[in-house]
Design a protein around this motif. Sequence first.
Motif, PDB file in Angstrom:
ATOM      1  N   GLU A 167       0.826  -1.209   0.000  1.00  0.00           N
ATOM      2  CA  GLU A 167       0.000   0.000   0.000  1.00  0.00           C
ATOM      3  C   GLU A 167       0.864   1.264   0.000  1.00  0.00           C
ATOM      4  O   GLU A 167       0.518   2.257  -0.647  1.00  0.00           O
ATOM      5  CB  GLU A 167      -0.930  -0.003   1.215  1.00  0.00           C
TER       6      GLU A 167
ATOM      7  N   SER B  74       3.560   1.636  -1.496  1.00  0.00           N
ATOM      8  CA  SER B  74       4.133   1.808  -2.840  1.00  0.00           C
ATOM      9  C   SER B  74       3.119   2.303  -3.864  1.00  0.00           C
ATOM     10  O   SER B  74       3.521   2.741  -4.952  1.00  0.00           O
ATOM     11  CB  SER B  74       4.717   0.470  -3.335  1.00  0.00           C
ATOM     12  N   LEU B  75       1.857   2.219  -3.545  1.00  0.00           N
ATOM     13  CA  LEU B  75       0.826   2.501  -4.548  1.00  0.00           C
ATOM     14  C   LEU B  75       0.904   3.894  -5.165  1.00  0.00           C
ATOM     15  O   LEU B  75       0.701   4.033  -6.381  1.00  0.00           O
ATOM     16  CB  LEU B  75      -0.559   2.255  -3.951  1.00  0.00           C
ATOM     17  N   PRO B  76       1.170   4.955  -4.407  1.00  0.00           N
ATOM     18  CA  PRO B  76       1.209   6.274  -5.052  1.00  0.00           C
ATOM     19  C   PRO B  76       2.232   6.362  -6.193  1.00  0.00           C
ATOM     20  O   PRO B  76       2.006   7.086  -7.171  1.00  0.00           O
ATOM     21  CB  PRO B  76       1.579   7.214  -3.905  1.00  0.00           C
TER      22      PRO B  76
ATOM     23  N   TRP C 210       0.550   4.162  -9.279  1.00  0.00           N
ATOM     24  CA  TRP C 210      -0.906   4.195  -9.397  1.00  0.00           C
ATOM     25  C   TRP C 210      -1.354   4.083 -10.857  1.00  0.00           C
ATOM     26  O   TRP C 210      -0.892   4.804 -11.724  1.00  0.00           O
ATOM     27  CB  TRP C 210      -1.461   5.461  -8.770  1.00  0.00           C
ATOM     28  N   GLY C 211      -2.277   3.146 -11.108  1.00  0.00           N
ATOM     29  CA  GLY C 211      -2.851   2.970 -12.439  1.00  0.00           C
ATOM     30  C   GLY C 211      -2.060   2.068 -13.364  1.00  0.00           C
ATOM     31  O   GLY C 211      -2.560   1.689 -14.419  1.00  0.00           O
ATOM     32  N   ARG C 212      -0.842   1.719 -12.980  1.00  0.00           N
ATOM     33  CA  ARG C 212      -0.016   0.869 -13.852  1.00  0.00           C
ATOM     34  C   ARG C 212      -0.324  -0.604 -13.588  1.00  0.00           C
ATOM     35  O   ARG C 212      -0.294  -1.063 -12.446  1.00  0.00           O
ATOM     36  CB  ARG C 212       1.472   1.147 -13.620  1.00  0.00           C
TER      37      ARG C 212
ATOM     38  N   ARG D 248      -5.967  -4.340  -4.340  1.00  0.00           N
ATOM     39  CA  ARG D 248      -5.275  -3.066  -4.204  1.00  0.00           C
ATOM     40  C   ARG D 248      -4.676  -2.535  -5.494  1.00  0.00           C
ATOM     41  O   ARG D 248      -4.319  -1.348  -5.566  1.00  0.00           O
ATOM     42  CB  ARG D 248      -4.163  -3.212  -3.143  1.00  0.00           C
ATOM     43  N   ALA D 249      -4.530  -3.382  -6.502  1.00  0.00           N
ATOM     44  CA  ALA D 249      -3.856  -2.946  -7.728  1.00  0.00           C
ATOM     45  C   ALA D 249      -4.378  -3.730  -8.920  1.00  0.00           C
ATOM     46  O   ALA D 249      -5.084  -4.744  -8.773  1.00  0.00           O
ATOM     47  CB  ALA D 249      -2.341  -3.128  -7.596  1.00  0.00           C
ATOM     48  N   ARG D 250      -4.015  -3.250 -10.104  1.00  0.00           N
ATOM     49  CA  ARG D 250      -4.386  -3.933 -11.344  1.00  0.00           C
ATOM     50  C   ARG D 250      -3.366  -5.029 -11.644  1.00  0.00           C
ATOM     51  O   ARG D 250      -2.240  -4.750 -12.019  1.00  0.00           O
ATOM     52  CB  ARG D 250      -4.435  -2.947 -12.513  1.00  0.00           C
TER      53      ARG D 250
ATOM     54  N   SER E 190       9.786   7.104 -13.208  1.00  0.00           N
ATOM     55  CA  SER E 190       8.771   8.134 -13.397  1.00  0.00           C
ATOM     56  C   SER E 190       9.265   9.012 -14.528  1.00  0.00           C
ATOM     57  O   SER E 190      10.347   8.788 -15.084  1.00  0.00           O
ATOM     58  CB  SER E 190       8.582   8.956 -12.115  1.00  0.00           C
TER      59      SER E 190
END
Length: 417
Positions: free
Chosen positions: A80, A82-84, A87-89, A119-121, A305
Amino acid sequence: MSVIDLSALKGGLKELPPLSLYIHFPWCVKKCPYCDFNSHEFKPVPGAIAIQAADNVGRSRVGEGFDEMAYVEALLRDFEYSLPAIWGRPITTIFMGGGTPSLFSPEAMDALLAGLRARARIHPDAEITMEANPGTFESERFKGYRAAGINRLSIGIQSFDPRQLKALGRIHDGDEARRAVEIALTHFDNVNLDLMYALPNQTLAEALADIDTAIAFGVTHISAYHLTIEPNTLFAVQLPANLPDDDISADMQEAIEARLEGAGYMHYETSAFGKPGRFARHNVNYWQFGDYVGIGAGAHGKISSHEGVVREMRYKQPAAYLQAVADGNPLQSSHKVGRKELPFEFMMNTLRLTGGFETRLFSERTGLPVSCIQSQLRQAQAEGLIEQDLTHLRPTLKGQRFLNDLLTLFLHDEGEN
């Protein structure tokens, strides 16, 4: 070392690379004398998993205890955090390494994977690999792993020879190694076997016998590693006697490569051989300088990034890691990779691939123009270490054999600004 010309640099990454997830499980039944990974011998604790651990002569062993569900919860909290940054990947591959992940129950793995999906895709066709050791194999247990969503196994066989297994400090014997492969193939159609060569007193015929046994099982992937004496291991303190010399080791390497390629395994990376379409997708993403989140004690990560590339490391000691997660910051270190470091980091990965890489990948994954390493490429080509055309760059056979010499050309001078 040589000067990296960055005068043409205009900006950062335009597109982000594929994203993987690495999950580290730091416990083992027994620490092997050659192993320099972050692993710790375990003992059950109240409320934790009930696995009877014994060494290869039947004596009970003790080590650091763990509660598997508490560790799963910590992994999910770690993820969690790491999510920011991702995000969306979508996550295209997951690899559960160790240590020995197969010490954890199917129920724990199911809870972990369900929590990650919430929590993620996770790509619906994601390759999900779990490392396992023969001393932890039971048929129903591995049926449960498959039902939880794990679709690829990587088994740490190392050798099928009882004498070599004893020399390597493994807890299984040759019969248990064979039985583990049979159980794996009952439940999984994508199985890798890890083997080692250049072992104490090993002959060329013995090294090839291990390879032939692996081939006969018909597994999809075989990794063949030269035994390396790493610092901070028992073997580094007490060097094994009668290791094969460099000439014999080179003969083993060449014979193993020929035997595997003759059996239909493609030699696509320094130590990796796969049937067509069955390369390790997770590892290929590493070697193509892709991104990966690393969670768990001692896990490393690489996240890109549009501003650059960041490398991360979690706390190594399990107790310290669990406390850090509870405190809200599992990262022991995080640093942005400097522009002058990027060429070496990129080449350190991509030149492990026997087929090399498309030249455009350098700019796509580093944000740097290929022109900044032209002098290094010319030198490598003049020394017969690489070959290139308009679209691809690959190591020659000489470059594969002397990979460290090739990579040194891309190290930057620490005195550069």
